[in-house]
Design a protein around this motif. Sequence first.
Motif, PDB file in Angstrom:
ATOM      1  N   GLN A   3     -16.406  51.119  19.739  1.00 23.36           N
ATOM      2  CA  GLN A   3     -17.106  50.016  19.043  1.00 23.36           C
ATOM      3  C   GLN A   3     -18.321  50.272  18.252  1.00 23.36           C
ATOM      4  O   GLN A   3     -18.717  49.739  17.286  1.00 23.36           O
ATOM      5  N   LEU A   4     -18.876  51.594  18.586  1.00 23.49           N
ATOM      6  CA  LEU A   4     -20.179  51.908  18.102  1.00 23.49           C
ATOM      7  C   LEU A   4     -19.982  52.549  16.813  1.00 23.49           C
ATOM      8  O   LEU A   4     -19.449  53.875  17.162  1.00 23.49           O
ATOM      9  N   THR A   5     -20.389  52.086  15.714  1.00 26.28           N
ATOM     10  CA  THR A   5     -20.066  52.841  14.474  1.00 26.28           C
ATOM     11  C   THR A   5     -21.432  53.305  13.760  1.00 26.28           C
ATOM     12  O   THR A   5     -21.755  54.399  13.019  1.00 26.28           O
ATOM     13  N   ARG A   6     -22.475  52.449  14.256  1.00 25.16           N
ATOM     14  CA  ARG A   6     -23.679  52.854  13.542  1.00 25.16           C
ATOM     15  C   ARG A   6     -24.998  52.635  14.634  1.00 25.16           C
ATOM     16  O   ARG A   6     -25.188  51.433  15.153  1.00 25.16           O
ATOM     17  N   LEU A   7     -25.749  53.728  14.772  1.00 19.49           N
ATOM     18  CA  LEU A   7     -26.841  53.643  16.086  1.00 19.49           C
ATOM     19  C   LEU A   7     -27.960  53.998  15.373  1.00 19.49           C
ATOM     20  O   LEU A   7     -28.369  54.865  14.959  1.00 19.49           O
ATOM     21  N   ALA A   8     -29.073  52.847  15.672  1.00 22.60           N
ATOM     22  CA  ALA A   8     -30.353  53.254  14.938  1.00 22.60           C
ATOM     23  C   ALA A   8     -31.425  53.763  16.283  1.00 22.60           C
ATOM     24  O   ALA A   8     -31.330  53.360  16.928  1.00 22.60           O
ATOM     25  N   LEU A   9     -32.049  54.623  15.624  1.00 25.25           N
ATOM     26  CA  LEU A   9     -33.350  55.456  16.290  1.00 25.25           C
ATOM     27  C   LEU A   9     -34.314  55.952  15.365  1.00 25.25           C
ATOM     28  O   LEU A   9     -33.849  56.316  14.167  1.00 25.25           O
ATOM     29  N   ALA A  10     -35.287  56.042  15.778  1.00 28.04           N
ATOM     30  CA  ALA A  10     -36.577  56.343  15.100  1.00 28.04           C
ATOM     31  C   ALA A  10     -36.344  57.954  14.788  1.00 28.04           C
ATOM     32  O   ALA A  10     -36.013  58.829  15.663  1.00 28.04           O
ATOM     33  N   ASP A  11     -36.980  58.456  13.843  1.00 26.68           N
ATOM     34  CA  ASP A  11     -36.966  60.111  13.575  1.00 26.68           C
ATOM     35  C   ASP A  11     -37.910  60.792  14.420  1.00 26.68           C
ATOM     36  O   ASP A  11     -38.935  60.382  14.727  1.00 26.68           O
ATOM     37  N   GLU A  12     -37.195  61.509  15.254  1.00 23.15           N
ATOM     38  CA  GLU A  12     -37.947  62.480  16.191  1.00 23.15           C
ATOM     39  C   GLU A  12     -38.875  63.218  15.699  1.00 23.15           C
ATOM     40  O   GLU A  12     -40.078  63.637  16.603  1.00 23.15           O
ATOM     41  N   ALA A  66     -24.303  61.890  25.277  1.00 23.84           N
ATOM     42  CA  ALA A  66     -23.886  61.251  24.090  1.00 23.84           C
ATOM     43  C   ALA A  66     -24.356  61.574  23.127  1.00 23.84           C
ATOM     44  O   ALA A  66     -24.267  61.088  21.788  1.00 23.84           O
ATOM     45  N   HIS A  67     -25.352  62.729  22.919  1.00 28.28           N
ATOM     46  CA  HIS A  67     -26.310  63.267  21.926  1.00 28.28           C
ATOM     47  C   HIS A  67     -25.121  63.677  20.628  1.00 28.28           C
ATOM     48  O   HIS A  67     -25.111  63.309  19.679  1.00 28.28           O
ATOM     49  N   GLN A  68     -24.117  64.680  20.989  1.00 28.10           N
ATOM     50  CA  GLN A  68     -23.297  65.108  20.077  1.00 28.10           C
ATOM     51  C   GLN A  68     -22.375  64.310  19.558  1.00 28.10           C
ATOM     52  O   GLN A  68     -22.012  64.026  18.408  1.00 28.10           O
ATOM     53  N   SER A  69     -21.763  63.522  20.327  1.00 27.38           N
ATOM     54  CA  SER A  69     -20.735  62.634  20.051  1.00 27.38           C
ATOM     55  C   SER A  69     -21.005  61.460  19.250  1.00 27.38           C
ATOM     56  O   SER A  69     -20.322  60.831  18.625  1.00 27.38           O
ATOM     57  N   ASN A  71     -23.188  61.722  14.444  1.00 29.10           N
ATOM     58  CA  ASN A  71     -22.743  61.272  13.061  1.00 29.10           C
ATOM     59  C   ASN A  71     -22.721  59.967  12.848  1.00 29.10           C
ATOM     60  O   ASN A  71     -22.322  59.253  11.769  1.00 29.10           O
ATOM     61  N   ARG A  72     -23.119  58.970  13.687  1.00 26.68           N
ATOM     62  CA  ARG A  72     -23.324  57.607  13.730  1.00 26.68           C
ATOM     63  C   ARG A  72     -24.490  57.239  13.510  1.00 26.68           C
ATOM     64  O   ARG A  72     -24.763  56.008  13.592  1.00 26.68           O
TER      65      ARG A  72
END
Length: 242
Positions: free
Chosen positions: A116-125, A143-146, A149-150
């Motif tokens: 269900q997860l297609t787009r995940l927001a996070l701040a630029d590290e 879940a970092h690599q998997s 691309n989302r």
Amino acid sequence: MLVCSILQSASAGTLYVASASNFKPALEQLITLFSQQTGHSVHATYGSSGKLFLQIQHGAPYDLFFSADTHKPLRLVQTSYAEKEFQRTYAIGRLALWSNKSGVELQNGKFLHSKQLTRLALADEKLAPYGVAAEQTLKSLSAHQSTRNRWVVAHSVIQAFHFVSTGNVDAGFVPVSYLISQGIAFDEQVWIVPDLLYSPVRQDMVLLTRSQGNPAAIQFWQFIQSAQAKAAITSYGYGIME
């Protein structure tokens, strides 16, 4: 009481502070309290810690810097932009995974492994310490690599929050403080990330060298460490170093 007496006896002045975006709701309340007690004017600029750090290095006229980490204030001290004796931890941040879409359940982070997860927001590290915490969490949950691309990478936590609030992403990593300030219910659409999944987001403030002669700046630095200020800070979900 000593801080209060110092504040009340000071003549009104003006100061400029640069603050990491995550601290905006709490800092606005602190500025109001401080100004009411002293008559001082406090002007705040908000952004990612990385961008504010670069602005200071290029001569931006700030008096105090509220970073979302310890490294940037320390670096300013080491390069003579800030004063060592005025570097203090003012808050310890907490991270949450949040979705503004109905039917999404985030508890235990299992959604990060969902189709269900297609787009995940996070701040630029590279710019925001909360982005570092988000990536550390993803690595801890394998879940970092998997999910890479989302990712929808934001310039700051404010932008990450905006991506989630508008529904442009399925979920995103945001500071707990922002959820509290917006009155968002802590239900199944909010997962407060366990502290053991990421390094503590220790947030330091520092007085800039150019402002050693600004009494209002020093008084605000003192005020942030008062019991009244600490109570306000913890009300936004932050931890405090005793």
